[in-house]
Design an enzyme around this catalytic site. Structure first.
Site, PDB file in Angstrom:
ATOM      1  N   HIS A   1      -5.523 -25.859 -15.053  1.00 55.22           N
ATOM      2  CA  HIS A   1      -6.334 -24.225 -14.600  1.00 55.22           C
ATOM      3  C   HIS A   1      -7.188 -24.409 -13.733  1.00 55.22           C
ATOM      4  CE1 HIS A   1      -6.940 -20.292 -16.783  1.00 55.22           C
ATOM      5  NE2 HIS A   1      -8.146 -20.286 -15.966  1.00 55.22           N
ATOM      6  N   CYS A   2      -7.162 -23.643 -12.912  1.00 57.48           N
ATOM      7  CA  CYS A   2      -8.263 -23.949 -12.370  1.00 57.48           C
ATOM      8  C   CYS A   2      -9.297 -22.825 -12.339  1.00 57.48           C
ATOM      9  CB  CYS A   2      -7.564 -23.250 -10.379  1.00 57.48           C
ATOM     10  SG  CYS A   2      -9.034 -23.523  -9.810  1.00 57.48           S
ATOM     11  N   PRO A   3     -10.313 -22.625 -11.991  1.00 57.36           N
ATOM     12  CA  PRO A   3     -11.055 -21.320 -12.545  1.00 57.36           C
ATOM     13  C   PRO A   3     -11.301 -20.827 -11.696  1.00 57.36           C
ATOM     14  CG  PRO A   3     -12.723 -23.454 -13.092  1.00 57.36           C
ATOM     15  CD  PRO A   3     -11.374 -23.738 -13.020  1.00 57.36           C
TER      16      PRO A   3
ATOM     17  N   ASN B   1      -8.766 -18.684 -10.947  1.00 55.45           N
ATOM     18  CA  ASN B   1      -8.440 -17.619 -12.311  1.00 55.45           C
ATOM     19  C   ASN B   1      -6.712 -18.149 -12.866  1.00 55.45           C
ATOM     20  OD1 ASN B   1      -9.918 -16.105 -14.628  1.00 55.45           O
ATOM     21  ND2 ASN B   1      -9.277 -14.406 -13.726  1.00 55.45           N
ATOM     22  N   ASN B   2      -6.144 -19.129 -13.154  1.00 55.40           N
ATOM     23  CA  ASN B   2      -4.844 -19.018 -12.948  1.00 55.40           C
ATOM     24  C   ASN B   2      -5.166 -20.196 -13.096  1.00 55.40           C
ATOM     25  OD1 ASN B   2      -2.278 -18.266 -13.726  1.00 55.40           O
ATOM     26  ND2 ASN B   2      -2.175 -17.024 -11.118  1.00 55.40           N
TER      27      ASN B   2
END
Length: 323
Positions: free
Chosen positions: A39-41, A44-45
């Site tokens: 999950h990549c902040p 945001n996905n």
């Protein structure tokens, strides 16, 4: 499609369904993601089956854009400072008020502009290095047709086999044996990844559920290794609690994994830990919690080891030795 295949699949208690091979549940997105990498902040996905190629191209183009910006910043500062530097016999003087040779620029380049350009150059170079390293890591896993999670699963499989001396040989099923074939699994001319995210081509000697079977073995091993603890102090779930000691405050785990709040008397199954922190799952009433799992870090000072297992009524230490 085949009911007998359920024995090879993992069941997600949150989504109330079986996980497809290579799928994992994301706590941030609150759903299972096909071929989840992480999950990549920043976007945001989750990075997974549908957007793995787009995310990797983003990791390539962002450093290229920062390199271009760095070149502009360097040339701007060089040309502006070159016209403001005077060399003497004993010192070098910089006059930031105005250029000595060129006419006044459209955008005045003073001391504040120089400081802002220098700061922006540092950010651009830092982003180039950081994101460039992420791009290299992503390309390494793509060329072996893995994800970051699957690389970790493969490492744990080797440790499990070595620990128990089972004589097994774990072969990662999705590596096609050719870097070009693995590359084409993610990058296509149409931009749409191959397959449907559920069924994947596997190498000889493996089948669709080779990886999920290994995951089930690792989860069973984790349950055997887990130790039951009981909370003796309340814990609010704060990231850096001051009331739990100075060492606990300064050694808080540097991870995105959550903390779990504890009340005195709660039972926790701990699976791993540090010197002053532990990670585990709170034992809840399955009928009352609706299948929701509470997992996270908590201070070791707040819990004590249970002497007896409530399910077997046997000492936990003795049970572990027997197992």
């Amino acid at each position: 499609e085949k009911s007998q295949d359920c024995m090879y699949l993992q069941y997600c208690k949150v989504c109330q369904s079986y996980k497809a091979p290579r799928s994992h549940h994301c706590r941030k997105c609150n759903r299972c993601v096909m071929k989840m990498d992480h999950h990549c902040p920043w976007i945001n996905n989750c990075c997974g089956y549908q957007n793995h190629a787009s995310f990797t191209l983003f990791l390539l183009l962002a450093p290229l854009g920062c390199i271009h910006a760095s070149f502009i910043f360097v040339m701007t500062m060089y040309t502006q400072l070159y016209n403001r530097i005077s060399f003497g016999w004993s010192s070098v003087k910089i006059d930031m008020s105005a250029a000595k040779r060129d006419p006044r620029p459209i955008i005045p380049f003073g001391l504040s502009a120089f400081a802002a350009s220098l700061f922006a150059l540092g950010l651009a170079l830092g982003t180039t290095i950081a994101v460039g390293m992420l791009f290299i890591i992503q390309m390494k896993v793509i060329l072996t047709n893995k994800t970051s999670i699957e690389s970790w699963i493969e490492e744990k499989a080797k440790d499990r086999i070595q620990c128990y001396q089972t004589g097994e040989t774990f072969i990662f099923p999705y590596d096609m044996g050719s870097k070009w074939k693995n590359f084409k699994q993610v990058f296509t001319w149409s931009g749409i990844p191959e397959g449907d995210g559920l069924d994947w081509p596997v190498r000889d000697g493996c089948h669709q559920y080779s990886l999920t079977i290994e995951q089930l073995k690792q989860k069973a091993d984790k349950r055997v290794r887990s130790v039951r603890y009981r909370a003796v102090e309340d814990y609010s779930g704060f990231c850096c609690p001051l009331t739990k000691g100075v060492q606990t405050f300064f050694t808080t785990p540097c991870t995105e994994e959550p903390r779990i709040a504890l009340s005195k008397g709660d039972l926790i199954l701990a699976t791993r830990g540090l010197n002053h922190w532990m990670y585990g799952e709170k034992i809840l009433d399955s009928a009352a919690d609706g299948g929701i799992r509470e997992r996270g870090w908590f201070p070791k000072k707040c819990v004590e080891k249970c002497q007896y297992d409530s399910e077997t009524d046997q000492p936990v230490d003795g049970e572990k030795k027997n197992r």
